[in-house]
Design a protein around this motif. Structure first.
Motif, PDB file in Angstrom:
ATOM      1  N   MET A   1      18.304  57.390 160.032  1.00 31.93           N
ATOM      2  CA  MET A   1      19.239  56.604 160.800  1.00 31.93           C
ATOM      3  C   MET A   1      18.876  55.129 160.661  1.00 31.93           C
ATOM      4  O   MET A   1      17.716  54.769 160.807  1.00 31.93           O
ATOM      5  CB  MET A   1      19.176  57.022 162.260  1.00 31.93           C
ATOM      6  N   ASP A   2      19.874  54.310 160.391  1.00 30.63           N
ATOM      7  CA  ASP A   2      19.651  52.877 160.325  1.00 30.63           C
ATOM      8  C   ASP A   2      19.537  52.317 161.731  1.00 30.63           C
ATOM      9  O   ASP A   2      20.355  52.625 162.602  1.00 30.63           O
ATOM     10  CB  ASP A   2      20.815  52.178 159.607  1.00 30.63           C
ATOM     11  N   LYS A   3      18.517  51.510 161.932  1.00 34.21           N
ATOM     12  CA  LYS A   3      18.353  50.856 163.222  1.00 34.21           C
ATOM     13  C   LYS A   3      19.050  49.507 163.179  1.00 34.21           C
ATOM     14  O   LYS A   3      19.135  48.877 162.134  1.00 34.21           O
ATOM     15  CB  LYS A   3      16.871  50.645 163.535  1.00 34.21           C
ATOM     16  N   HIS A   4      19.523  49.071 164.338  1.00 35.39           N
ATOM     17  CA  HIS A   4      20.155  47.775 164.483  1.00 35.39           C
ATOM     18  C   HIS A   4      19.209  46.843 165.222  1.00 35.39           C
ATOM     19  O   HIS A   4      18.461  47.280 166.107  1.00 35.39           O
ATOM     20  CB  HIS A   4      21.455  47.890 165.285  1.00 35.39           C
ATOM     21  N   SER A   5      19.246  45.564 164.879  1.00 42.24           N
ATOM     22  CA  SER A   5      18.499  44.581 165.669  1.00 42.24           C
ATOM     23  C   SER A   5      19.223  44.417 166.992  1.00 42.24           C
ATOM     24  O   SER A   5      20.456  44.329 167.036  1.00 42.24           O
ATOM     25  CB  SER A   5      18.426  43.240 164.940  1.00 42.24           C
ATOM     26  N   ALA A   6      18.461  44.393 168.066  1.00 36.85           N
ATOM     27  CA  ALA A   6      19.041  44.257 169.402  1.00 36.85           C
ATOM     28  C   ALA A   6      18.197  43.298 170.223  1.00 36.85           C
ATOM     29  O   ALA A   6      16.966  43.369 170.213  1.00 36.85           O
ATOM     30  CB  ALA A   6      19.112  45.616 170.092  1.00 36.85           C
ATOM     31  N   VAL A   7      18.860  42.405 170.909  1.00 34.15           N
ATOM     32  CA  VAL A   7      18.193  41.455 171.802  1.00 34.15           C
ATOM     33  C   VAL A   7      18.383  41.946 173.232  1.00 34.15           C
ATOM     34  O   VAL A   7      19.439  42.451 173.585  1.00 34.15           O
ATOM     35  CB  VAL A   7      18.740  40.017 171.598  1.00 34.15           C
ATOM     36  N   TYR A  28      16.210  53.618 168.118  1.00 34.09           N
ATOM     37  CA  TYR A  28      17.555  53.149 167.810  1.00 34.09           C
ATOM     38  C   TYR A  28      17.643  51.675 167.426  1.00 34.09           C
ATOM     39  O   TYR A  28      18.586  51.276 166.751  1.00 34.09           O
ATOM     40  CB  TYR A  28      18.470  53.395 169.015  1.00 34.09           C
ATOM     41  N   PHE A  29      16.673  50.871 167.896  1.00 37.65           N
ATOM     42  CA  PHE A  29      16.776  49.430 167.725  1.00 37.65           C
ATOM     43  C   PHE A  29      15.458  48.801 167.275  1.00 37.65           C
ATOM     44  O   PHE A  29      14.378  49.266 167.641  1.00 37.65           O
ATOM     45  CB  PHE A  29      17.156  48.760 169.058  1.00 37.65           C
ATOM     46  N   ASP A  30      15.586  47.725 166.490  1.00 36.76           N
ATOM     47  CA  ASP A  30      14.486  46.791 166.292  1.00 36.76           C
ATOM     48  C   ASP A  30      14.669  45.751 167.386  1.00 36.76           C
ATOM     49  O   ASP A  30      15.680  45.033 167.407  1.00 36.76           O
ATOM     50  CB  ASP A  30      14.568  46.128 164.908  1.00 36.76           C
ATOM     51  N   VAL A  96      22.962  43.425 168.510  1.00 36.55           N
ATOM     52  CA  VAL A  96      23.423  44.165 169.678  1.00 36.55           C
ATOM     53  C   VAL A  96      22.767  43.516 170.890  1.00 36.55           C
ATOM     54  O   VAL A  96      21.602  43.134 170.858  1.00 36.55           O
ATOM     55  CB  VAL A  96      23.010  45.652 169.581  1.00 36.55           C
ATOM     56  N   LEU A  97      23.515  43.384 171.968  1.00 30.17           N
ATOM     57  CA  LEU A  97      22.998  42.824 173.213  1.00 30.17           C
ATOM     58  C   LEU A  97      22.685  43.966 174.167  1.00 30.17           C
ATOM     59  O   LEU A  97      23.561  44.768 174.494  1.00 30.17           O
ATOM     60  CB  LEU A  97      24.029  41.885 173.838  1.00 30.17           C
TER      61      LEU A  97
END
Length: 135
Positions: A1-7, A28-30, A96-97
């Motif tokens: 699964m590709d992770k998304h950068s999330a702040v 799920y997220f970096d 992603v927020l």
């Protein structure tokens, strides 16, 4: 699964920790954290003199290199400092927020109708304190 950068903002971290889901975030997220948000999470209340459990976990993750730190070139001026830098960074970088706030605080004058979606053109995941928000 590709992770998304999330702040994330501080309230998201604190409530994700309280609810026991913080350990799943890295699946799920970096995670990207603005400096202001780091200071808010690692704040030690003067009357307590120690980190909260959420603050302790955050500091450990920071020391272990599990988090990436980045600040926006220009924060928004909508809410409190932590939310403003998180939103600004999400807008600038397309991250992603991850945000948790009072119903209606995620978008000025609007209550989100779902736990995830788009907010001013960027992806947003919200933990909301009121179940009515998740209609």
């Amino acid at each position: 699964m590709d992770k998304h950068s999330a702040v994330l903002d501080a309230s998201f971290w604190i409530n994700a920790h309280r609810s026991g889901v913080v350990d799943y975030l890295l699946d799920y997220f970096d995670l990207v954290v603005p400096t202001q948000v780091m200071h808010e999470i690692e704040y030690m209340p003067p009357d307590v003199g120690q980190l909260t459990p959420a603050g302790e976990t955050f500091r450990r993750w920071r020391q272990e290199g599990r988090l990436r730190f980045q600040d926006p070139a220009k924060p928004v001026d909508w809410f409190h400092p932590g939310e403003n830098v998180a939103i600004g960074l999400a807008q600038e970088q397309g991250y992603v927020l991850l945000m948790d706030d009072q119903p209606g605080a995620i978008s000025p004058g609007k209550t989100p109708r779902a736990a995830s979606g788009r907010f001013n053109g960027f992806r947003c995941v919200a933990l909301c304190r009121s179940p009515a928000v998740l209609r």
